[in-house]
Write a protein that holds these residues in place. Structure first.
Motif, PDB file in Angstrom:
ATOM      1  N   TYR A 162      -6.611  10.823 -10.870  1.00 32.92           N
ATOM      2  CA  TYR A 162      -7.096   9.896 -11.179  1.00 32.92           C
ATOM      3  C   TYR A 162      -7.271   9.722 -12.462  1.00 32.92           C
TER       4      TYR A 162
ATOM      5  N   GLU B  60       1.708   6.431 -11.703  1.00 33.25           N
ATOM      6  CA  GLU B  60       0.064   5.589 -10.192  1.00 33.25           C
ATOM      7  C   GLU B  60       0.182   7.434  -9.813  1.00 33.25           C
TER       8      GLU B  60
ATOM      9  N   LYS C 297      -0.160   9.013  -6.154  1.00 33.72           N
ATOM     10  CA  LYS C 297      -0.010   9.306  -4.413  1.00 33.72           C
ATOM     11  C   LYS C 297      -0.292   9.838  -3.483  1.00 33.72           C
TER      12      LYS C 297
END
Length: 460
Positions: free
Chosen positions: A434, A445, A447
């Protein structure tokens, strides 16, 4: 970004925090003597440790294969040099040449300064085992680091992060100290979110007796990775599973594996088996946590105080099997964004999850781009073994340790338009990645893999 040289150390637990995990810290003046006693016990018990101490030829193969060294260029972060921090003590006290010739053969007296070096560098190693993967002799320097951390723990020297996590696990069964009411409320909120976003009714049963499946999520999935837990709930609902989440074990990670493989790791195993027995379940399915799955798959039978009568599988194995049997309908057209896969070290170099992750990925997304190297050759995210320290110096060190991973992600091109996905199927990898993607401006992003399963399910 500057390169940090020399020792940096994570904030350590206080004496009071160490006592909460059943350790009485050793006074400084006695630490060198006690460290030798513990080292002597270890060498007599583990032949693999003696092999690592006596077989390394310093060929240097591990250097350019270690993300920690590549990120910091600190010579002590070359795996063989990191092992040398304990090897020079081993030589001095447990070999003839070391006792006779001392520094002439690379031996050194134990001291508080040496112990401080151990604390710094053994907690910069992420236990990824890539050094063992490339070593021509098969020497696993990770095992040396584990042993060093264990000795430090017995001395009363443990990072605050690890110690407080261990205490929280013992108290409530998850590292965030989330009690059962908080667990239930969070899961009810997730059910509402699934209905709002996907139009599907999903119930998250907690402590449901006589369930066929007991699912062990990462506790971070309740706070940081909600789509991973939502994806798992959607999957179990889709297949019509009789399943439950035990309120006493809502943490797939076994943090004792990372600093105390005796009391803490064993205690977490007992908590798991007690939950399975009390709920009368038939099978245990593990959630997305790399070290947690390695600890479960490889160590539960040897640490258990009773026969382990429940099969223990990983959710990736379960999903991949359903895909191969054509019993799970997924539409890769639902996820058209470019996606690359980070291979968690403990999955691919210890647990054989390589192909199953790819079976799932290809079924879920339409634009899957491999990073190179991948699989067992992949590089660590830089945060493995929970070196997720937020104090300023160690945070900057974490970002340096992720330099190689950032290069791999950038080379795939998935973040070129700022719309890519970096799939990280491990809770600790997610926690590291992150901030990493922001610091390195990767345009992706983060995930989980089960996130993608939930997003691509085709409901009947």
């Amino acid at each position: 970004m500057p390169e940090y040289k020399g020792m940096v150390q994570p904030q350590r637990a206080t004496d009071a925090e160490m006592r909460k995990i059943h350790i009485e810290p050793v006074p400084d003046e006695l630490k060198p003597e006690k460290a030798l006693e513990y080292l002597d016990q270890i060498r007599k018990k583990f032949r693999s440790f003696v092999l690592a101490m006596e077989s390394c030829t310093k060929c240097g193969q591990c250097a350019e294969n270690c993300h920690t060294y590549l990120g910091t260029r600190d010579p002590n972060n070359i795996p063989t040099n990191r092992a040398e921090l304990i090897r020079k003590i081993y030589k001095r006290y447990f070999t003839l040449e070391g006792r006779w010739f001392g520094k002439l053969v690379g031996a050194e007296d134990i001291s508080l300064d040496v112990i401080e070096e151990w604390y710094s560098y053994f907690y910069q190693c992420s236990q990824c085992r890539r050094c063992a993967h490339v070593c021509p002799f098969g020497i696993d320097t990770c095992e040396v680091t584990f042993i060093g951390r264990q000795i430090l723990h017995w001395l009363g020297i443990t990072p605050k992060l690890h110690a407080t996590t261990g205490a929280a696990m013992e108290k409530v069964g998850n590292h965030t100290a989330l009690p059962k009411p908080g667990i239930v409320d969070t899961l009810e909120f997730m059910s509402e979110e699934i209905m709002d976003e996907f139009g599907v009714e999903v119930e998250f049963p907690v402590d449901k007796p006589e369930s066929d499946i007991m699912y062990i999520p990462s506790s971070a999935d309740f706070l940081l990775n909600p789509y991973t837990l939502m994806g798992a709930g959607m999957y179990f609902t889709y297949i019509g599973a009789n399943w439950t989440i035990p309120s006493t074990v809502t943490e797939a990670g076994n943090f004792g594996f990372l600093f105390d493989q005796y009391w803490t790791q064993r205690g977490n195993v007992m908590r798991l088996l007690n939950a399975a027995q009390e709920l009368g379940v038939k099978k245990i399915v593990w959630g997305e946590c790399g070290h947690g799955w390695r600890a479960a798959k490889m160590y539960i039978p040897s640490l258990a105080d009773r026969p382990v009568r429940w099969p223990i599988t990983h959710i990736h194995d379960e999903v991949a099997d359903m895909i191969r049997k054509n019993e799970l309908k997924l539409d890769p057209g639902k996820i058209t964004r470019p996606v690359t896969l980070h291979d968690p070290c403990n999955y691919v170099r210890a647990c054989g999850l390589n192909e199953n992750m790819r079976t799932i990925m290809r079924a879920c997304v339409s634009d899957f781009r491999e990073m190179y190297p991948n699989g067992a050759d992949n590089f660590c995210c830089g945060g493995g073994s929970a070196i997720l320290f937020d104090d300023p110096e160690m945070y900057q060190r974490r970002i340096l340790l992720s330099k190689k991973k950032a290069e791999q992600v950038r080379a795939t091109g998935v973040g070129k338009d700022g719309n890519g996905i970096l799939c990280a199927p491990c809770s600790i990898c997610k926690a590291q990645l992150y901030p990493m993607v922001e610091e390195h401006e990767l345009g992706v992003e983060v995930k989980g893999l089960i996130d993608l399963v939930g997003m691509s399910l085709v409901w009947k």
